[in-house]
Enzyme design. Structure first.
Site, mmCIF file in Angstrom:
data_model
loop_
_atom_site.group_PDB
_atom_site.id
_atom_site.type_symbol
_atom_site.label_atom_id
_atom_site.label_comp_id
_atom_site.label_asym_id
_atom_site.label_seq_id
_atom_site.Cartn_x
_atom_site.Cartn_y
_atom_site.Cartn_z
ATOM 1 N N LYS A 120 28.408 -3.816 -23.402
ATOM 2 C CA LYS A 120 27.565 -2.914 -23.618
ATOM 3 C C LYS A 120 26.492 -3.388 -24.844
ATOM 4 C CE LYS A 120 26.703 2.127 -24.351
ATOM 5 N NZ LYS A 120 25.703 2.079 -25.250
ATOM 6 N N LYS A 291 31.478 0.104 -14.422
ATOM 7 C CA LYS A 291 30.664 0.588 -13.316
ATOM 8 C C LYS A 291 31.657 0.461 -11.959
ATOM 9 C CE LYS A 291 26.456 -0.783 -15.439
ATOM 10 N NZ LYS A 291 25.314 -1.655 -15.428
#
Ligand code: 0OX
Length: 331
Positions: A120, A291
């Site tokens: 991230k 994800k």
């Protein structure tokens, strides 16, 4: 030969050679340590292209390297509406919470659903719109629906292609960030000039993108990692991991560390690995994004009003806290 001794056809042919050459040299200069050519070679070729475009203005193209050095001073930012909202992410702060996310995802599936794990990046989200392969607009996320038009500033970032390797009409989203060493050098310079320093690379990137004078942005050494498209149609990828490969083949920079995880243990292993590597990365990260890898499964899971159901952000404890603790221990 000097430009004024060239016919227009010769000038057009020369310009068509100089543009991709200068773009490639420019990207090598910014993205890898070893530039391909000496500065004076780059400068001479660049000057020739500028001279050709000054002599024959109709030879200027949107993707010419002369169009991305900034120089436009805006009086304010116009607003951009994201027809497909730029969603944010739900956060979890522990492996237990992550297990809860995994249970929800696996609940209504008869086969094991794989994840794509991504660092991230601690920057700010941007959206890039291309028409027939040419960059026509770049904007900030804003509140997810209304962002700011920062096209002129984004055009100065070498890792953002002015022209895609295929003439696609597509909207691509990703993170714009300032590498740690650019951040250190910027703050050293600001300190030397008696200017306030930036608290962290994320603030420095945000401040650098929200410049009305794009020459300031051009000087800030920003970069990008792209990770998503607004509408999947123009891209024929069936998984998030393939999507990243597609984006790379189009000319975008994607983060090379992403990894498909077949099990929750694989996810934990990825988190452990990059928690350990965090301080050594050349850019800031504030967590790991997990994800669902299958894009059809993502669509089936859909999104709540704010966050997709098919992804979660595992957040690291805030770094500043640790730094303060470390200082106190040291003193
Ligand atoms: N900061 C990041 O590195 C990052 C942010 N966002 C996403 O995914 C979008 C896709 C739809 C909602 C969030 N991926 C990332 N890697």
């Amino acid at each position: 030969k000097p430009v004024d001794q060239l016919t227009k056809d010769e000038a057009a042919t020369l310009a068509a050679q100089l543009r991709p050459q200068l773009t490639a040299w420019g990207q090598a200069y910014y993205t890898s340590d070893a530039p391909d050519v000496e500065d004076h070679v780059y400068d001479a070729a660049y000057a020739q292209l500028v001279a050709i475009e000054a002599t024959y203005p109709d030879l200027v193209t949107a993707d010419s390297p002369t169009q991305n050095v900034g120089g436009s001073v805006l009086t304010g930012f116009t607003k951009v509406t994201h027809d497909i909202p730029m969603l944010s992410m739900g956060d979890v702060f522990s492996e237990d919470e992550l297990a809860g996310f995994d249970q929800r995802i696996q609940a209504d599936a008869d086969d094991r659903i794989a994840y794509n794990c991504e660092l991230k990046i601690d920057g700010l989200a941007i959206s890039l719109r291309y028409e027939d392969g040419l960059l026509v607009q770049g904007s900030t996320r804003g509140n997810g629906v209304i962002g700011e038009d920062i096209t002129q500033n984004l055009k100065t970032i070498p890792s953002i292609p002015q022209k895609l390797n295929r003439p696609l009409t597509v909207e691509v989203r990703g993170e714009c960030y300032m590498p740690k060493d650019s951040f250190m050098r910027l703050n050293e310079r600001r300190e030397a000039e008696g200017q306030p320093v930036f608290a962290n690379p994320r603030n420095a990137a945000a401040g650098s993108l929200r410049q009305l004078d794009s020459r300031v942005t051009a000087d800030r050494k920003l970069s990008t990692f792209m990770y998503n498209v607004a509408d999947f149609d123009p891209i024929d990828a069936r998984t998030q991991s393939d999507m990243l490969l597609e984006l790379t083949s189009l000319g975008f920079t994607t983060n090379p560390t992403n990894r498909v995880a077949e099990s929750l243990d694989d996810v934990f292993a990825f988190i452990t690995e990059y928690t350990g590597k965090r301080d050594d990365l050349p850019y800031g990260i504030d967590g790991i994004v997990i994800k669902v890898n299958s894009l059809p499964r993502q669509r089936a899971l859909g999104a709540t009003v704010k966050d997709p159901r098919w992804e979660i952000a595992y957040k690291f404890p805030p770094e500043e806290a640790q730094t303060i603790v470390r200082d106190i221990e040291w003193t």
